[in-house]
Design an enzyme around this catalytic site. Sequence first.
Site, PDB file in Angstrom:
ATOM      1  N   GLU A 104       0.810  -1.225   0.000  1.00 18.36           N
ATOM      2  CA  GLU A 104       0.000   0.000   0.000  1.00 18.36           C
ATOM      3  C   GLU A 104       0.841   1.271   0.000  1.00 18.36           C
ATOM      4  O   GLU A 104       0.556   2.231   0.727  1.00 18.36           O
ATOM      5  CB  GLU A 104      -0.999  -0.043   1.165  1.00 18.36           C
ATOM      6  CG  GLU A 104      -1.970  -1.208   1.023  1.00 18.36           C
ATOM      7  CD  GLU A 104      -2.959  -1.358   2.179  1.00 18.36           C
ATOM      8  OE1 GLU A 104      -2.820  -0.630   3.178  1.00 18.36           O
ATOM      9  OE2 GLU A 104      -3.862  -2.215   2.063  1.00 18.36           O
ATOM     10  N   GLU A 163      -6.621  -9.559  -3.076  1.00 22.91           N
ATOM     11  CA  GLU A 163      -7.349  -9.607  -1.803  1.00 22.91           C
ATOM     12  C   GLU A 163      -8.845  -9.414  -2.050  1.00 22.91           C
ATOM     13  O   GLU A 163      -9.524  -8.673  -1.334  1.00 22.91           O
ATOM     14  CB  GLU A 163      -6.830  -8.521  -0.844  1.00 22.91           C
ATOM     15  CG  GLU A 163      -5.342  -8.598  -0.561  1.00 22.91           C
ATOM     16  CD  GLU A 163      -4.869  -7.545   0.434  1.00 22.91           C
ATOM     17  OE1 GLU A 163      -5.723  -6.977   1.157  1.00 22.91           O
ATOM     18  OE2 GLU A 163      -3.650  -7.298   0.498  1.00 22.91           O
TER      19      GLU A 163
END
Length: 404
Positions: free
Chosen positions: A175, A277
């Site tokens: 991220e 994910e």
Amino acid sequence: EIWLDSVSVQPFTNEEWRLQQNNWIETGRKRKMRIHVVDSRNRKISGAEIKIIQTQMGFPFGSAIAKTILNNTRYQKWFLERFNAAAFENELKWYSTEPRQGFVDYNTSDRMLAFCRSNGISVRGHNIFWDDPKFNPEWVRNLDKPELQKASRLRLNSVVRKYAGDFIQWDVVNEMLHFSFFEDRLGANASAIFFHSTAQLDPQTPLYMNDYNTIESCNDPLSTADSYIQKLEELKSAGVSKLGIGLEGHFTKPNVAYMRAVLDKLRTLDLPLWLTELDINNNVINNLTQSAAYLEEVLREGYSHPAVSGIILWTALHPDSGCYRMCLTDRNMKNLATGERVDALLQEWKSEIGGRTNEDGNIEMRALIGTYEVSVHHKEMKDNITHHIRVVDGKGTQNVIVYI
């Protein structure tokens, strides 16, 4: 500047959208195969009845798992009947392996990896670092710059040396489009240094960016397709190679048209791309039937799209507390509506084909990439003969010789 004149925009029907997906599956997920049936003296056998049944999917399709799978045989059985790929939900992250400075423990991740390896499950290495400060160990957040440099170097050397060659991918800095913990503390090139160091220790394993809201939403300026591409270009300019694209895919109400547009754009980079994910936020939707319908939309688009090389669902099960945002089963491993939808798609994405060999002893068919059981019967044979073959990704016709 771009000037447009006489633009015509026409909507797709659901049927036309599905037709495009099916066409992509036909051309991108399948391969033409020619089976040659011969006897022990290499004589062609015509009129042989052939039946092939897919026993394992070739496309990487899996789910996150947690340590709860280790002592739960029902969970293991359910998982292994469906998936061929996995990621550890939290067990490889720094806060799990070194909650106290200097006390490194890989026992849980070792056991999870052993379970996967013994059952032929490929595993993503998630993750080495996380740029979100709140997901770093508390002791890491309190280090000064020299101490953090040393600690991060020890962390990277430890986890990558230990698992070099064991994972199919590394999420090096998680991220990094949204957060900048290491860049703020160590300098703007911190992530590039981490990518370089990982490549030196594990040169054969692709190195992935991994972030959210690139395909989920057009409302996040930090993680647009352009932002993602810019960060990849920065890494490339710093000399990082063997890169991969990880798109988390934490959806609420999906916009598959937007998802397709982003995937189309990222496809031009010619890099491996995974949905890493994937889930639907049932905590917000609060309707499993609707969540299952949304999940099907996203899975169909992801599986069919030529840019996508693999899919991981973010559905690790904790029997006492559920899942992150979406479960596929209840605590007793009984499918929920979402699990039923996954099973239906897996059955749809499975090849079972039959026919007879021609006068040249051949039969041709298009089959999904994967492993197959081939059953052969001929009028001069007392019993069926069974072989196992693997249809591999590639161009042209794959030829297989079956001896009877």
